[in-house]
Design a protein around this motif. Structure first.
Motif, short mmCIF file in Angstrom:
data_model
loop_
_atom_site.label_atom_id
_atom_site.label_comp_id
_atom_site.label_asym_id
_atom_site.label_seq_id
_atom_site.Cartn_x
_atom_site.Cartn_y
_atom_site.Cartn_z
N TYR A 207 -23.96 -55.38 31.85
CA TYR A 207 -23.31 -54.24 31.32
C TYR A 207 -23.72 -53.98 30.05
N LYS A 208 -24.31 -52.81 29.68
CA LYS A 208 -24.42 -52.43 28.22
C LYS A 208 -23.37 -52.07 27.56
N HIS A 209 -22.96 -52.84 26.59
CA HIS A 209 -21.79 -52.46 25.88
C HIS A 209 -22.06 -51.43 24.66
N LEU A 210 -21.26 -50.45 24.35
CA LEU A 210 -21.48 -49.51 23.23
C LEU A 210 -20.30 -49.57 22.32
N ASP A 211 -19.64 -50.54 22.44
CA ASP A 211 -18.49 -50.54 21.58
C ASP A 211 -18.37 -51.36 19.97
N THR A 212 -19.73 -51.56 19.61
CA THR A 212 -19.94 -52.28 18.47
C THR A 212 -21.26 -51.55 17.72
N THR B 217 -15.24 -47.33 32.54
CA THR B 217 -14.17 -46.24 32.83
C THR B 217 -13.76 -45.52 31.24
N GLU B 218 -13.74 -46.42 30.29
CA GLU B 218 -13.50 -45.83 28.86
C GLU B 218 -14.65 -45.16 28.27
N GLY B 219 -16.10 -45.36 28.99
CA GLY B 219 -16.91 -44.69 28.41
C GLY B 219 -17.63 -45.47 27.34
N ILE B 220 -17.66 -46.68 27.08
CA ILE B 220 -17.93 -47.52 26.13
C ILE B 220 -18.75 -48.90 26.54
N HIS C 83 -23.99 -52.87 17.14
CA HIS C 83 -25.31 -53.84 17.49
C HIS C 83 -25.27 -53.62 18.91
N PRO C 84 -26.49 -53.54 19.46
CA PRO C 84 -26.94 -53.86 20.73
C PRO C 84 -26.24 -54.89 21.62
N HIS C 85 -25.68 -55.04 22.54
CA HIS C 85 -25.35 -55.93 23.41
C HIS C 85 -25.08 -56.11 24.85
N VAL C 86 -25.32 -57.01 25.66
CA VAL C 86 -25.10 -56.93 27.03
C VAL C 86 -24.06 -57.81 27.46
N HIS C 87 -23.32 -57.81 28.60
CA HIS C 87 -22.43 -58.73 29.29
C HIS C 87 -23.01 -58.89 30.59
N VAL D 19 -13.14 -60.97 34.93
CA VAL D 19 -14.35 -60.73 34.30
C VAL D 19 -14.89 -59.31 34.64
N LEU D 20 -15.09 -59.14 36.08
CA LEU D 20 -15.55 -57.88 36.55
C LEU D 20 -14.56 -56.85 36.14
N THR D 21 -13.48 -56.77 36.02
CA THR D 21 -12.36 -55.76 35.63
C THR D 21 -12.41 -55.48 34.45
N TYR D 22 -12.60 -56.39 33.31
CA TYR D 22 -13.18 -56.42 31.88
C TYR D 22 -14.23 -55.31 31.66
N ASN D 23 -15.19 -55.63 32.39
CA ASN D 23 -16.31 -54.75 32.20
C ASN D 23 -16.39 -53.48 32.82
N GLU D 24 -15.58 -53.33 33.96
CA GLU D 24 -15.52 -51.91 34.57
C GLU D 24 -14.42 -51.18 33.87
#
Length: 115
Positions: free
Chosen positions: A104-109, A23-26, A111-115, A14-19
């Motif tokens: 973690y705030k994700h920027l890959d969609t 790293t990918e900038g998203i 709509h705003p979302h956090v994990h 789970v941690l690696t997924y978010n990290e």
């Protein structure tokens, strides 16, 4: 707001997924709770160690990670401070307020979302 829950037997996964998203900038790590150290200076090992140390204390734990995502409407105006407040309140309401967590705030969609 829409919440999705996924249990996991691997805290590291789970941690690696978010990290990896960071790293990918998203994605960005925007907050933490229960670490005693600012999220901006936590290393990967410190993040993982805090979670695994607690999981080891309860040998009966089968799923040692809860991966929660909170999604919001595109129209919601949510800065990082507001997102952290929502996460803290949400975790308190579902009984996880005393547990360590990372936001973690994700920027890959779209709509705003956090994990």
């Amino acid at each position: 707001m829409v919440a999705k829950f996924r249990g996991s037997k691997s805290l590291k996964q789970v941690l690696t997924y978010n990290e990896c998203k960071v790293t990918e900038g998203i994605a960005r790590l925007i907050g933490e709770g229960g670490y005693g150290k600012d999220h901006e200076i936590l290393t990967f090992q410190e993040k993982l160690s805090r979670l695994t140390d607690l999981a080891r204390r309860n040998w009966r734990t089968m799923n040692n990670a809860m991966h929660i995502s909170l999604s919001f409407s595109r129209q919601d105006e949510l800065d990082e401070r507001k997102l952290n407040m929502i996460v803290k309140d949400y975790l308190d309401c579902i009984g996880f307020g005393g547990q360590p967590y990372l936001v973690y705030k994700h920027l890959d969609t779209g709509h705003p979302h956090v994990h």
